[in-house]
Structure formats: C-alpha cells, structure tokens
Scaffold this motif. Structure first.
Motif, PDB file in Angstrom:
ATOM      1  N   MET A   1       0.937  -1.257  -0.071  1.00 14.74           N
ATOM      2  CA  MET A   1      -0.105   0.138  -0.073  1.00 14.74           C
ATOM      3  C   MET A   1       0.939   1.428   0.154  1.00 14.74           C
ATOM      4  SD  MET A   1      -3.581  -0.718   1.437  1.00 14.74           S
ATOM      5  CE  MET A   1      -4.010   1.084   1.506  1.00 14.74           C
ATOM      6  N   LEU A   2       1.821   1.141   0.555  1.00  8.62           N
ATOM      7  CA  LEU A   2       2.916   2.328   0.568  1.00  8.62           C
ATOM      8  C   LEU A   2       3.110   2.962  -0.720  1.00  8.62           C
ATOM      9  CD1 LEU A   2       5.286   1.715   3.416  1.00  8.62           C
ATOM     10  CD2 LEU A   2       3.496   3.097   3.556  1.00  8.62           C
ATOM     11  N   PHE A   3       3.553   1.791  -1.693  1.00  6.60           N
ATOM     12  CA  PHE A   3       3.958   2.042  -3.001  1.00  6.60           C
ATOM     13  C   PHE A   3       2.540   2.936  -3.925  1.00  6.60           C
ATOM     14  CE2 PHE A   3       4.115   0.834  -7.572  1.00  6.60           C
ATOM     15  CZ  PHE A   3       5.243   1.305  -7.924  1.00  6.60           C
ATOM     16  N   ASP A   4       1.202   2.711  -3.434  1.00  8.10           N
ATOM     17  CA  ASP A   4       0.227   3.273  -3.858  1.00  8.10           C
ATOM     18  C   ASP A   4       0.459   4.796  -3.515  1.00  8.10           C
ATOM     19  OD1 ASP A   4      -0.775   1.101  -5.361  1.00  8.10           O
ATOM     20  OD2 ASP A   4      -1.767   0.338  -3.612  1.00  8.10           O
ATOM     21  N   PHE A   5       0.725   5.005  -2.309  1.00  7.76           N
ATOM     22  CA  PHE A   5       0.672   6.464  -1.876  1.00  7.76           C
ATOM     23  C   PHE A   5       1.898   7.151  -2.293  1.00  7.76           C
ATOM     24  CE2 PHE A   5      -2.442   4.661   1.063  1.00  7.76           C
ATOM     25  CZ  PHE A   5      -3.411   5.725   1.132  1.00  7.76           C
ATOM     26  N   TYR A   6       3.172   6.613  -2.406  1.00 11.78           N
ATOM     27  CA  TYR A   6       4.190   7.196  -2.668  1.00 11.78           C
ATOM     28  C   TYR A   6       5.141   7.115  -4.052  1.00 11.78           C
ATOM     29  CZ  TYR A   6       3.670   8.173   2.358  1.00 11.78           C
ATOM     30  OH  TYR A   6       2.944   8.635   3.327  1.00 11.78           O
ATOM     31  N   GLU A   7       4.100   6.181  -5.056  1.00 11.10           N
ATOM     32  CA  GLU A   7       5.000   5.580  -6.168  1.00 11.10           C
ATOM     33  C   GLU A   7       5.512   6.859  -6.858  1.00 11.10           C
ATOM     34  OE1 GLU A   7       3.514   3.764 -10.513  1.00 11.10           O
ATOM     35  OE2 GLU A   7       2.083   4.096  -8.732  1.00 11.10           O
ATOM     36  N   LEU A   8       4.809   8.075  -6.982  1.00 13.94           N
ATOM     37  CA  LEU A   8       5.667   9.033  -7.987  1.00 13.94           C
ATOM     38  C   LEU A   8       6.646   9.833  -7.335  1.00 13.94           C
ATOM     39  CD1 LEU A   8       2.262  10.538  -9.252  1.00 13.94           C
ATOM     40  CD2 LEU A   8       3.707   8.623 -10.227  1.00 13.94           C
ATOM     41  N   LEU A   9       6.938   9.399  -6.081  1.00 15.00           N
ATOM     42  CA  LEU A   9       8.255  10.072  -5.429  1.00 15.00           C
ATOM     43  C   LEU A   9       9.267   9.058  -5.656  1.00 15.00           C
ATOM     44  CD1 LEU A   9       6.526  11.126  -2.028  1.00 15.00           C
ATOM     45  CD2 LEU A   9       6.944  12.327  -4.175  1.00 15.00           C
ATOM     46  N   LEU A  10       9.259   7.863  -6.287  1.00 19.10           N
ATOM     47  CA  LEU A  10      10.407   7.169  -6.568  1.00 19.10           C
ATOM     48  C   LEU A  10      10.800   7.419  -7.745  1.00 19.10           C
ATOM     49  CD1 LEU A  10       8.859   3.595  -5.166  1.00 19.10           C
ATOM     50  CD2 LEU A  10      10.445   5.149  -4.130  1.00 19.10           C
ATOM     51  N   THR A  11      12.181   6.829  -8.202  1.00 16.33           N
ATOM     52  CA  THR A  11      12.811   6.896  -9.360  1.00 16.33           C
ATOM     53  C   THR A  11      12.048   6.028 -10.458  1.00 16.33           C
ATOM     54  OG1 THR A  11      14.507   5.107  -9.090  1.00 16.33           O
ATOM     55  CG2 THR A  11      15.150   7.333  -8.316  1.00 16.33           C
ATOM     56  N   LEU A  62       0.892   9.080   5.375  1.00 14.51           N
ATOM     57  CA  LEU A  62      -0.369   9.208   4.455  1.00 14.51           C
ATOM     58  C   LEU A  62      -1.357   8.073   4.573  1.00 14.51           C
ATOM     59  CD1 LEU A  62       0.966  10.986   1.062  1.00 14.51           C
ATOM     60  CD2 LEU A  62      -0.361  12.065   3.031  1.00 14.51           C
ATOM     61  N   LEU A  63      -0.761   6.821   4.648  1.00 17.24           N
ATOM     62  CA  LEU A  63      -1.051   5.596   4.784  1.00 17.24           C
ATOM     63  C   LEU A  63      -1.912   5.497   6.007  1.00 17.24           C
ATOM     64  CD1 LEU A  63      -1.892   2.635   3.755  1.00 17.24           C
ATOM     65  CD2 LEU A  63       0.199   2.015   4.603  1.00 17.24           C
ATOM     66  N   ALA A  64      -1.257   5.925   7.029  1.00 15.17           N
ATOM     67  CA  ALA A  64      -1.872   5.887   8.686  1.00 15.17           C
ATOM     68  C   ALA A  64      -2.996   6.770   8.600  1.00 15.17           C
ATOM     69  CB  ALA A  64      -0.800   6.330   9.744  1.00 15.17           C
ATOM     70  N   LYS A  65      -3.061   7.744   7.895  1.00 19.05           N
ATOM     71  CA  LYS A  65      -4.349   8.803   7.877  1.00 19.05           C
ATOM     72  C   LYS A  65      -5.542   8.201   7.092  1.00 19.05           C
ATOM     73  CE  LYS A  65      -1.652  13.050   8.688  1.00 19.05           C
ATOM     74  NZ  LYS A  65      -0.840  14.099   8.043  1.00 19.05           N
ATOM     75  N   HIS A  66      -5.077   7.500   5.975  1.00 18.01           N
ATOM     76  CA  HIS A  66      -5.986   6.859   5.098  1.00 18.01           C
ATOM     77  C   HIS A  66      -6.867   5.792   5.957  1.00 18.01           C
ATOM     78  CE1 HIS A  66      -7.642   5.121   1.558  1.00 18.01           C
ATOM     79  NE2 HIS A  66      -7.282   3.861   2.006  1.00 18.01           N
ATOM     80  N   GLU A  67      -5.830   4.975   6.644  1.00 18.60           N
ATOM     81  CA  GLU A  67      -6.564   3.923   7.228  1.00 18.60           C
ATOM     82  C   GLU A  67      -7.374   4.533   8.518  1.00 18.60           C
ATOM     83  OE1 GLU A  67      -6.529   0.630   6.567  1.00 18.60           O
ATOM     84  OE2 GLU A  67      -5.198   1.231   4.832  1.00 18.60           O
ATOM     85  N   ALA A  68      -7.203   5.307   9.296  1.00 22.28           N
ATOM     86  CA  ALA A  68      -7.813   6.260  10.199  1.00 22.28           C
ATOM     87  C   ALA A  68      -9.027   6.668   9.642  1.00 22.28           C
ATOM     88  CB  ALA A  68      -7.005   7.166  10.940  1.00 22.28           C
ATOM     89  N   ALA A  69      -8.955   7.398   8.422  1.00 23.88           N
ATOM     90  CA  ALA A  69     -10.232   7.778   7.931  1.00 23.88           C
ATOM     91  C   ALA A  69     -11.248   6.639   7.604  1.00 23.88           C
ATOM     92  CB  ALA A  69      -9.820   8.648   6.670  1.00 23.88           C
ATOM     93  N   LYS A  70     -10.900   5.566   6.966  1.00 23.50           N
ATOM     94  CA  LYS A  70     -11.526   4.620   6.563  1.00 23.50           C
ATOM     95  C   LYS A  70     -12.277   3.976   7.927  1.00 23.50           C
ATOM     96  CE  LYS A  70      -9.886   1.082   4.512  1.00 23.50           C
ATOM     97  NZ  LYS A  70      -9.070  -0.047   3.712  1.00 23.50           N
ATOM     98  N   ALA A  71     -11.568   4.019   9.029  1.00 25.56           N
ATOM     99  CA  ALA A  71     -12.206   3.785  10.250  1.00 25.56           C
ATOM    100  C   ALA A  71     -13.392   4.205  10.855  1.00 25.56           C
ATOM    101  CB  ALA A  71     -10.974   3.218  11.273  1.00 25.56           C
ATOM    102  N   TRP A  72     -12.922   5.726  10.747  1.00 27.83           N
ATOM    103  CA  TRP A  72     -14.043   6.650  11.200  1.00 27.83           C
ATOM    104  C   TRP A  72     -15.217   6.649  10.226  1.00 27.83           C
ATOM    105  CZ3 TRP A  72     -14.524   8.525  15.612  1.00 27.83           C
ATOM    106  CH2 TRP A  72     -13.322   8.724  16.474  1.00 27.83           C
TER     107      TRP A  72
END
Length: 106
Positions: A1-11, A62-72
C-alpha cells in the motif's frame, strides 16, 4: 500500500522494479533477466525503494491517515444505520460520509 501512496516519489527504475516485483509477481531473477542486470542489483534496488517508502510514511503518515479515515467512516456508517428512529439525522450522516469518500470537484 505504501507504493500506491508514494509511487511518484520514487525513481523510474524503482517504480518499475517494484511494479514487477509486487504487482506482477516477477521474481528477482526474472526482473534481472528482463533488464540484463544481476539479481543482487535488483534486490538492492527493491530494498532501497522499500526503505524510501517507509521513510516517506514515517514523515508524512499518508497511509496511516487513510486507514484512520476509513475506520472513522465505518463508525459513521454504523451510527447512521443505528438511527432508525431519526431518519433525517441518519440521512445527513450518510451524506457526510459519502462526501468524505468522494469529495466534490473544485
């Protein structure tokens, strides 16, 4: 899931190797053969990219915030479901939850 959030920041190379490895289930050897490099080079690139992704998450969350938002949102849905005697309030809660899931275009 980290890749989905930060993919564009990688080479580009890191993006490609991680897509092959995690999304397409290529082995390190298959990726190495595809790019005519050593298996060790692929391994090191994948490990380095994973470390970069974890570093971004440790700073940005970002992933942690996404997971928290889903829970709420799940709690909000549950509350709306339980308000059978208060249909208008239940409807408003559902609209709020939907708005959070699909923000309007600016």
């Amino acid at each position: 899931m980290l890749f989905d959030f930060y993919e564009l920041l990688l080479t580009d190379k890191q993006q490609t190797f991680l897509k092959y490895y995690f999304h397409d289930d290529y082995s390190l050897g298959e990726i190495a053969a595809e790019f005519d490099i050593s298996r060790q080079a692929v391994y090191e690139s994948v490990k380095r990219a994973e470390a970069v992704l974890e570093s971004y998450e440790s700073k940005l969350h970002l992933l942690a915030k996404h997971e928290a938002a889903k829970a709420w949102l799940a709690k909000l849905d549950s509350l709306a479901d339980s308000l059978t005697d208060h249909m208008e309030l239940s409807l408003q809660l559902r609209r709020i939850a939907q708005g959070l899931r699909e923000p309007e275009e600016s």
